[in-house]
Design a protein around this motif. Structure first.
Motif, PDB file in Angstrom:
ATOM      1  N   LEU A  76     -12.166   7.185  12.121  1.00 54.24           N
ATOM      2  CA  LEU A  76     -11.646   6.291  13.177  1.00 54.24           C
ATOM      3  C   LEU A  76     -11.694   6.400  14.575  1.00 54.24           C
ATOM      4  N   ASP A 102      -5.570   5.307  -0.458  1.00 57.16           N
ATOM      5  CA  ASP A 102      -6.987   4.930  -0.502  1.00 57.16           C
ATOM      6  C   ASP A 102      -7.775   5.562   0.917  1.00 57.16           C
ATOM      7  N   ASP A 103      -7.029   6.300   1.756  1.00 53.55           N
ATOM      8  CA  ASP A 103      -7.740   6.584   3.076  1.00 53.55           C
ATOM      9  C   ASP A 103      -8.798   7.942   2.337  1.00 53.55           C
ATOM     10  N   LEU A 104      -8.294   8.411   1.181  1.00 54.20           N
ATOM     11  CA  LEU A 104      -9.221   9.623   0.612  1.00 54.20           C
ATOM     12  C   LEU A 104      -9.654   9.387  -0.679  1.00 54.20           C
ATOM     13  N   ARG A 137      -1.758   4.420  13.539  1.00 56.78           N
ATOM     14  CA  ARG A 137      -1.672   5.725  12.606  1.00 56.78           C
ATOM     15  C   ARG A 137      -0.820   6.626  12.881  1.00 56.78           C
ATOM     16  N   TYR A 150       1.721   4.898   0.727  1.00 54.89           N
ATOM     17  CA  TYR A 150       1.505   5.885   1.847  1.00 54.89           C
ATOM     18  C   TYR A 150       2.619   7.016   1.929  1.00 54.89           C
ATOM     19  N   GLN A 200      -0.612   8.237   6.346  1.00 60.06           N
ATOM     20  CA  GLN A 200      -1.894   8.383   5.257  1.00 60.06           C
ATOM     21  C   GLN A 200      -1.565   7.542   4.079  1.00 60.06           C
ATOM     22  N   TYR A 201      -2.676   6.700   3.796  1.00 61.33           N
ATOM     23  CA  TYR A 201      -2.542   5.832   2.577  1.00 61.33           C
ATOM     24  C   TYR A 201      -3.317   6.524   1.769  1.00 61.33           C
ATOM     25  N   ARG A 245       0.741  -1.167  -0.052  1.00 59.25           N
ATOM     26  CA  ARG A 245      -0.180  -0.020   0.259  1.00 59.25           C
ATOM     27  C   ARG A 245       0.872   1.144   0.011  1.00 59.25           C
ATOM     28  N   PHE A 301      -9.464  13.502   7.561  1.00 60.71           N
ATOM     29  CA  PHE A 301      -9.526  11.960   6.924  1.00 60.71           C
ATOM     30  C   PHE A 301      -9.564  10.841   7.994  1.00 60.71           C
ATOM     31  N   LEU A 302      -9.126  11.279   9.166  1.00 60.37           N
ATOM     32  CA  LEU A 302      -9.137  10.112  10.173  1.00 60.37           C
ATOM     33  C   LEU A 302     -10.098  10.077  11.323  1.00 60.37           C
TER      34      LEU A 302
END
Length: 696
Positions: free
Chosen positions: A295, A334-336, A316, A253, A331-332, A251, A291-292
């Protein structure tokens, strides 16, 4: 002459005091209320049958306390009424999640209205009421504007919920001063951002750089407003350049700082895990990326340090290996779904709708509403303009409150909502508007009788002896046997007033040849009541100018009788009203036969435009109707508009400058006994009239 900087402290202090007075009245026994003029169940004439089948019975089922509302009147008084609530309306104090305002900020703006009639075009100056409001706003330039906006911003804060946000759309001429005032009212630390909106890509004509943007100030009430992050799409180049690292699962990041510029009080400014945010750079604070947020538990949402603790447990947060002990966030890609929306917006330009000529694109307002509201949020706009905020909120399924002092703005907004088949909504006026103006103009101790005496004098009447006239509301025209009666601003002049005036005319002091009634507010049936009484020239009813209190406030005793025009009433005449019953339902046909305009000389027109109007009045008076609606079963209290036609609606007759003259309503629920049908019309100048018919 003091500079604006020197005047600001007094402007803010006075504005807050004015807002406090409004709040005190809202909490007292005297409460300014809202009068529901119409419950609009949108169904343009040609769509009546299909829509009625979908909405059968909805006019009787709508909860008047929980619907959206379009309010005509001074927004200061509208907000006072919303805060006060009352027997028919809930209080909206601390309940509105989103407010957008775009107050007029061009002191040289031309507020004239162009009215296109079938064979001519009339240019109307603003109504006197609007003129005074606009001239008050700019009487002393920017200082007057700031005096206008300060108490209104204070009341908006009272209306905002604990998770509410306000967006203030301003331009460069007043923006810096409004920012200082808004910081004082909402709190400097609740200022979240300034959005730069590029209205157009280019323009010419400026000597020092061409101005292509507006500013939108964004505040939350408590620093923890509703937030739904918006994004713009990633590009391949952005991903390759920004997400360079790959974890053991493949992934992509990147690591980003957990701080943002600016010192803050509270836990976002205190050390976490032994690290002071200022170690990450001078003058910084902890900031959790939006964006977190999904969670983070609801309990930790409003605490930055608790949020950081939860993110670390979830892996994280990583600590840099540079020896400085800096925490970074992972931050990945695909997080956003894309790049987080930034504060400079260049992807939305000006739009001009075919009818509404709005300069605020729906996409702009939609982005703001989606960002700062949830599905159950209430949205408000107190300078409604062409109704963009209400239209977008309606389309997004939000409940909305919209208010404006300009009658044209309210008329355009109502038509726009009907055009988009909105859910039923209320059209409301400020209750006891003149009484409230009287309090602010003459002072709380000023008596109604004193005002009546002034009105009589401006009409040219001499007061009757006090023993015959204890309320100071009657006078006589010198050299004639004409009695003049000035009605109260907190009364509705209707049939009871007419009968009382006739009785006084015939019996007081030996009797009079004629009685003239001067009124502020009128029963919608007043024209028909006058006609039914059959008094001919012996009874006359005239309209006291609605701006009179504003003019008295400005000029006081310097106002002269020849400067005041008392107008004749406008009224509507119906044609045939027929009803047919079937086995399970029934149909109704309603015709409008004639419309008599308020005295043209009382309108704010120059001579050339008045001549044009008179030709239309003589040739085709129904061409002056802007909007008309029908309640097929009027209960005498709430007018439920379930059929509408208006200029610009060409679905039925194809003529954009005329309304149809016949309403046809099929599929009505069958009813035993008589049906009371009520028709309301609004003309191109914003005046309203009403007529009813009992149909067996």
């Amino acid at each position: 002459m003091k500079s604006l900087l020197d005047q600001l402290p007094a402007i803010v202090a006075d504005g807050k005091k004015e807002a406090e007075r409004v709040m005190e009245r809202a909490e007292s026994n005297y409460r300014l209320g809202l009068q529901t003029r119409e419950l609009v169940v949108p169904s343009k004439d040609s769509k009546w049958q299909d829509l009625f089948r979908e909405k059968r019975g909805i006019a009787g089922d709508v909860n008047l306390d929980e619907g959206s509302a379009l309010i005509y009147g001074d927004n200061l008084l509208a907000m006072a009424a919303l805060i006060a609530g009352g027997s028919r309306n809930e209080t909206l104090r601390n309940k509105i999640d989103f407010i957008y305002i775009d107050p007029p900020f061009d002191s040289k703006a031309d507020y004239r209205t162009k009215i296109v009639l079938p064979d001519s075009e009339i240019e109307q100056n603003p109504s006197i009421l609007e003129q005074f409001a606009y001239s008050d706003t700019w009487a002393d330039g920017t200082a007057s504007y700031l005096q206008m906006i300060t108490p209104r911003l204070s009341l908006m804060r009272e209306l905002l919920s604990d998770v509410g946000s306000i967006y203030i759309h301003i331009d460069r001429s007043v923006g810096p001063y409004v920012k200082v005032i808004a910081d004082e009212i909402f709190g400097r630390y609740n200022f979240e951002n300034e959005i730069i909106w590029r209205r157009t890509t280019s323009r010419g004509g400026s000597e020092y750089y061409n101005h292509v943007h507006d500013n939108i100030l964004f505040y939350t009430k408590n620093g923890c407003g509703i937030w739904n992050q918006q994004y713009t799409p990633y590009t391949d180049g952005y991903i390759d350049g920004m997400f360079r690292k790959v974890d053991d699962r493949g992934r992509r990041y990147r690591e980003s700082p957990l701080t943002a510029p600016g010192r803050r009080d509270g836990d976002s400014g205190r050390p976490w895990k032994g690290v002071d945010p200022n170690q990450m750079g001078k003058g910084r604070h902890w900031a959790v990326p939006g964006f977190l947020r999904h969670l983070i538990s609801a309990e930790a949402q409003c605490s930055v340090q608790r949020s950081l603790d939860e993110l670390e447990v979830q892996g994280r947060i990583v600590w840099a290996k540079d020896g400085a002990g800096r925490p970074n966030v992972v931050q990945y890609v695909d997080d956003l779904p894309g790049v987080e929306l930034q504060s400079m917006w260049t992807d939305i330009g000006l739009e001009a709708g075919p009818e509404y000529d709005t300069r605020k694109p729906e996409r702009l307002i939609e982005r703001l509403i989606v960002s700062s509201t949830n599905a159950d949020s209430i949205v408000a706009d107190f300078f409604v303009g062409s109704g963009t905020t209400a239209a977008v909120a309606e389309r997004l399924g939000r409940r909305w409150i919209a208010s404006d002092l300009g009658k044209p703005a309210c008329m355009i907004t109502r038509k726009r909502l009907i055009d988009q088949d909105a859910k039923p909504f209320l059209y409301q006026h400020i209750g006891d508007y003149q009484v409230e103006q009287l309090r602010s103009t003459m002072g709380a101790k000023f008596r109604i009788g004193d005002l009546a005496e002034i009105v009589l004098g401006l009409y040219g009447a001499l007061p009757l002896p006090i023993e015959e006239n204890p309320n100071k509301n009657m006078g006589r025209l010198q050299g004639s046997k004409t009695l003049v009666l000035a009605d109260s601003p907190n009364k509705m002049t209707g049939l009871a007033t007419l009968r009382r005036a006739i009785e006084i005319r015939d019996n007081l002091m030996g009797g009079w040849d004629k009685v003239v009634i001067l009124g502020w507010n009128f029963s919608p049936m007043i024209g028909h009541d006058i006609e039914a009484l059959g008094q001919g020239d012996r009874l006359e009813v005239l309209v006291i100018p609605p701006d009179l209190l504003d003019r008295l406030k400005k000029k006081g005793h310097k106002l002269k009788a020849d400067e005041v025009r008392f107008a004749s009433l406008q009224y509507l005449k119906l044609g045939a009203v027929t009803r047919k019953q079937g086995a399970k339902d029934e149909s109704l046909s309603v015709e409008i036969a004639n419309y008599v305009l308020l005295s043209p000389e009382a309108l704010n027109l120059d001579e050339a435009n008045r001549d044009k109007l008179q030709k239309v009045v003589n040739a085709d008076p129904l061409a002056l109707i802007e909007y008309w609606s029908v309640d097929p079963d009027y209960d005498g209290e709430v007018f439920r508009s379930v059929w509408q036609d208006y200029r610009g609606n060409t679905d039925n007759d194809g003529d954009p400058y005329r309304v149809g003259r016949t309403a046809r309503l099929d599929g009505l629920p069958k009813k035993d006994g008589a049906r009371r049908v009520c028709v309301r019309v609004v003309d191109v100048f914003g005046f309203e009239a009403e007529a009813t018919a009992e149909v067996a």
